[in-house]
Design an enzyme around this catalytic site. Structure first.
Site, short mmCIF file in Angstrom:
data_model
loop_
_atom_site.label_atom_id
_atom_site.label_comp_id
_atom_site.label_asym_id
_atom_site.label_seq_id
_atom_site.Cartn_x
_atom_site.Cartn_y
_atom_site.Cartn_z
N GLY A 289 0.34 5.74 0.84
CA GLY A 289 -0.43 6.85 1.06
C GLY A 289 0.41 7.88 1.40
N GLY A 290 -0.22 9.10 1.82
CA GLY A 290 0.29 10.41 2.07
C GLY A 290 1.51 10.27 3.05
N PHE A 291 1.37 9.19 4.13
CA PHE A 291 2.34 8.95 5.01
C PHE A 291 3.59 8.37 4.59
CE2 PHE A 291 4.43 6.82 8.55
CZ PHE A 291 4.04 7.91 9.78
N LYS B 199 4.94 4.42 2.29
CA LYS B 199 4.40 3.26 1.85
C LYS B 199 4.19 2.17 2.87
CE LYS B 199 7.35 3.46 -2.26
NZ LYS B 199 8.24 2.93 -3.13
N GLY C 125 0.76 -1.04 -0.07
CA GLY C 125 -0.02 0.04 -0.19
C GLY C 125 0.89 1.18 0.03
N ASP D 117 -10.87 11.12 7.28
CA ASP D 117 -10.52 10.79 5.93
C ASP D 117 -11.17 9.63 5.59
OD1 ASP D 117 -9.09 11.18 3.47
OD2 ASP D 117 -7.30 10.17 4.34
#
Length: 939
Positions: free
Chosen positions: A612-614, A616, A610, A729
């Site tokens: 995201g903004g944070f 991997k 996965g 979110d």
């Protein structure tokens, strides 16, 4: 027009026939009500000074319509059309001049928001204006087109009826001049209905009556209240050359949770064919219009066996529509119980609808039919002006008694926007009032505080009136206001400092000349130069001090960070970071990982599962072979230490079966990571979009369960945490599935806490979240509530129903909310359902979910349900889906508890016919009959 002509002809045929029966001594009583039961009965055109009256036959209490509308002129019907048996409410009309494009609206108040109502509008021209020219005009309900009123001649009364969900505490019925004569109205009725009735009527569509027939009666009696507690008009239908009449004196029972509540008096009579081998046949023509070129139809057939049958006797028949089986098996009515066969998905695409009841091969008796209702579908998806603006402008209208054309919705439809109003029309939000010109409108009294309720107002012109008193400071709070014109009034006092400041910084143009008493006290009209100098000093000193404070804080922060880093070891014993707003610092009891341990358990961060903004997310395996997901912060991530601490502290402190579980964490020098349970089936969006070709399409029941479990996770955040938490979110990529397809909410980096359980909102410095899921109110005001999560979850529900993305290219980028609303306006749920489910779903539960999703995505937070409400609906839908495999096809019986079988509670498209015009008549005295609304003549 052809359909209207046929209805008029049928009406002319049936009217003298019924009056002729009356002349022969037929029993033509019309039953009336004893108590109003919340009914509204308006005699339109009855003078305001006239007292209300109780009709001597119906016992309905009529009142003047004067308190419900502030336009129109009262007229009496021409005396040549008045007869001794005519009901009093027909004697007069209210007429609305003004030319083409004029809209005149009744407002029916004190209603229950979200309840279903039956609304009837009645018209009898009677040459009241002496022109002998019957008009044609439109009717609207709220902002939605209802029907076109076509009066065929002076002596033809007409009634139009609609069943609709009223979204607010009032509903407006509007007459629109289309240039074909002056609109008028004789009477207006409203009847509350139980919300369980007519499930096809919902927030996105209403039902316009086409025909309502009571078979097996030839006595001319129109059954209504009290025989029907909902005061529906059941028109007698009989044709002795083709039908035998069957009746019973025994009561016919309704099943529990009956969706139509057909009255016993109607169900006690029925017809069968004279020739027992012949079918019962009906037909009607589709009636397309410019506003609805492909109308959808809903048909309800009411059945009950009225005779106890011998053991050897069988009454069983098929129901077909245009030659195709409507039900997959033969239908057998129950003795002395109401049964209904109906379609919840409106039928489209036919020029003519032909319905036939044919006996099955093993039936010894012919088909039977007791009653029939046919409706066309009315889309009610028009978006009204923002609620706050409606309230504010209504208060302004009331205070200053503004007449103009201020009726109906202020901004919608666009061509009927109120005179003097400017409106903005965004694609994904309700229209708002941006301009108001009331110059030279004869306003008097003080300046209403309600002007400040128009938050989007950009210009306000109140010049050349007779306004008195002071200028309220609340006007300075209108951040979008760029022009305020108050010239030529009688205002007094001084200009509020907030407005002065706005004029000084150039954000507002203020005109206030020719107000002799304005600025006679105070200093705010012409501020002295020394005050301006002192303000300049303040403007200079304050930034300097602020800069010094920021520099000092920065030095302290650097020192503290270096000190903390010096104490960091390979194994972190605890995280004593600075508090996150809304959370206290806490010990982490979860496992502490070093960065080297993360490298080991992920095999060198080999497999990415996965992103995201944070950063991997990697697959990992602990020493005991427990699979985990490692979320490692990227150095280029926009999300920093604050978001990391938010998610870490939240997951360490909250526990729920539908939230992902935190196993451990790492904060090792520059490396930050979270280790949580591994969800092997990935994110929901991958399953809905078929990212992996090996994935099987989720069934409707699986989707419902995933929706329920996700909703339960959000409900826990909103209700089970102290203080309550808002996720911020919610989206399908943040709903993860395990090997059993159990759903859990993930990604808490943007989570926000309320300061206490009593808080109604949290103000944030910036809007965060994902485009397409964002609450428009939060986006506009920066005020976060748990209803922001509800909006996002509504988008998730629409994705679950449709399988589409939250933003579609159709062909321009379109939100799924708008896309679904537009398609449901056509009345067919199958237009939006994910085709990959191949129809394997209970239509009623799909409708419920779609309706709930649209409620969740209402523009105003107060109009949205809570997550507790959503959880309850999802539970109910799962129960419907479970019953889907066990109950009878497209109909219900006493043993089914009102829920249908494999065809779904509402079967695929059927409609029925009545070939009998029911152009509406209503006369409420002995010897007079009311015939109801539209439709072909029985043949």
């Amino acid at each position: 027009m052809e359909g209207q002509r046929r209805r008029a002809m049928a009406a002319r045929w049936l009217w003298p026939l019924l009056l002729g029966i009356a002349g022969l001594g037929g029993v033509l009583q019309v039953h009336g009500q004893v108590d109003n039961l919340g009914f509204i009965n308006l005699d339109c055109g009855l003078p305001e000074s006239a007292a209300g009256y109780v009709d001597s036959v119906t016992k309905l209490r009529f009142t003047s319509d004067a308190g419900f509308i502030d336009a129109g002129t009262n007229y009496n019907m021409s005396s040549e059309y008045i007869t001794p048996t005519m009901g009093r409410s027909w004697h007069n009309v209210r007429s609305f001049g003004g030319g083409a494009g004029t809209r005149s609206c009744y407002t029916l108040r004190s209603l229950v928001a979200g309840l279903k109502y039956l609304i009837r509008a009645k018209f009898w021209y009677g040459n009241y204006d002496g022109l002998d020219r019957a008009p044609v005009f439109d009717l609207h309900i709220g902002v939605n087109y209802w029907t076109t009123v076509n009066i065929s001649n002076a002596n033809t009364p007409v009634i139009y009826e609609v069943i609709a969900v009223v979204p607010g505490e009032s509903v407006q019925v509007c007459l629109v001049n289309t240039g074909s004569g002056t609109p008028f109205i004789s009477a207006l009725d409203l009847r509350p209905l139980k919300n369980g009735l007519y499930p096809m009527a919902n927030a996105t569509q209403g039902l316009v009556l086409h025909t309502r027939a009571n078979f097996g009666r030839d006595d001319g009696v129109i059954l209504r209240y009290p025989d029907d507690p909902h005061d529906r008009f059941w028109i007698p239908q009989s044709k002795r050359a083709e039908w035998l009449e069957v009746s019973t004196a025994k009561k016919v029972q309704n099943i529990d949770d009956d969706s139509f509540d057909a009255p016993s008096a109607v169900m006690q009579t029925a017809i069968t064919p004279v020739n027992s081998s012949s079918p019962v046949v009906f037909s009607w023509d589709a009636e397309p219009s410019a506003s609805n070129p492909d109308p959808g139809y809903v048909c309800i057939l009411h059945f009950s066996e009225l005779q106890p049958l011998p053991v050897s006797a069988v009454r069983q028949f098929y129901v077909t529509l245009n030659g195709q089986l409507w039900l997959g098996k033969g239908f057998t009515p129950q003795y002395l119980y109401t049964n209904a066969v109906f379609n919840s998905i409106p039928n489209h695409g036919y020029h003519q609808y032909n319905v036939s009841l044919n006996a099955t091969g093993n039936s010894t008796l012919p088909p039977i039919l007791n009653a029939l209702e046919i409706f066309s579908v009315l889309p009610t998806t028009g978006i009204t002006t923002a609620t706050q603006d409606v309230s504010a402008i209504a208060a302004i209208r009331g205070k200053y008694q503004v007449k103009k054309n201020w009726m109906g919705d202020p901004c919608v439809p666009k061509n009927f926007a109120w005179k003097g109003l400017g409106c903005s029309y965004a694609v994904s939000s309700p229209p708002t009032v941006t301009g108001l010109n009331l110059s030279s409108s004869g306003l008097s009294g003080n300046l209403s505080s309600s002007f400040a309720g128009l938050k989007g107002l950009q210009y306000l012109d109140l010049s050349r009136n007779n306004l008195t008193g002071s200028i309220p400071d609340t006007l300075s709070q209108l951040s979008s206001l760029t022009l305020l014109d108050l010239t030529d009034n009688q205002l007094s006092g001084s200009i509020p400092p907030g407005l002065v400041k706005r004029t000084q910084d150039g954000s507002l143009t203020l005109r206030y000349g020719n107000n002799p008493n304005l600025c006679s006290s105070g200093d705010y009209c012409q501020p002295p130069k020394k005050k301006r100098s002192s303000m300049v000093a303040v403007y200079v000193v304050v930034p300097v001090v602020a800069v010094l404070v920021i520099l000092l804080l920065s030095v302290l922060l650097i020192c503290m960070r270096r000190r903390r880093q010096g104490r960091t070891s390979d194994n972190i014993k605890r995280l004593d970071e600075a508090n996150i707003k809304g959370h206290n610092s806490l010990r982490f009891d979860n496992r502490r990982f070093t960065y080297s341990e993360l490298v080991a358990i992920t095999n060198g961060f080999e497999r990415v599962i996965g992103k995201g903004g944070f950063g991997k997310v990697y697959h990992g395996s602990l020493e005991d072979s427990t699979q985990v997901a490692v979320k490692l912060r990227s150095e280029s991530s926009d999300q920093g230490e604050q978001e990391f601490l938010a998610e870490a502290q939240t997951l360490a402190k909250i526990h729920h079966k539908n939230l992902v579980s935190l196993i451990g964490y790492c904060k090792d020098m520059k490396y930050m990571a979270l280790v949580y349970e591994y969800m092997s089936e990935g994110a929901l969006d991958e399953h809905l979009r078929g990212k992996d070709n090996t994935m099987k399409t989720l069934t409707w029941r699986q989707r419902l369960r995933i929706a329920l479990e996700s909703a339960q996770g959000l409900e826990y955040l909103h209700k089970g945490c102290n203080p309550p938490l808002v996720h911020r979110d919610v989206k399908t990529s943040n709903i993860l599935l395990n090997a059993n397809l159990e759903a859990k909410i993930a990604d808490f980096g943007l989570l926000k806490a309320f300061n206490s359980n009593n808080d109604t909102h949290v103000s944030t410095a910036r809007v965060v979240g994902t485009l397409g899921y964002l609450d428009p109110e939060y986006h506009a005001t920066f005020q976060l509530t748990n209803k922001s999560d509800v909006f996002s979850f509504g988008v998730v529900l629409l994705e679950i129903v449709t399988g589409q993305r939250h933003i579609l290219n159709d062909p321009e980028p379109t939100s799924i909310v708008q896309w679904v609303r537009q398609r449901l306006a056509r009345g067919n749920i199958e237009d939006v359902v994910d085709a990959r489910m191949r129809g394997d779903h209970d239509v009623n539960s799909v409708w419920k979910i779609a309706d709930t999703a649209l409620k969740c995505t209402a523009q105003k937070p107060g109009e949205r349900p809570t997550m507790t409400d959503v959880v309850a609906v999802l539970h109910e839908c799962l129960e419907l889906e479970a019953a889907h495999d066990n109950v009878n096809a497209g109909f219900y019986t006493p043993g089914s508890g009102g829920i249908m079988n494999d065809y779904g509670r509402y079967d695929t498209g059927m409609s029925t016919d009545l070939s009998q015009s029911s152009t509406a008549y209503e006369q409420e005295h002995l010897g007079s009959v009311s015939i109801l609304s539209t439709g072909p003549a029985v043949r």
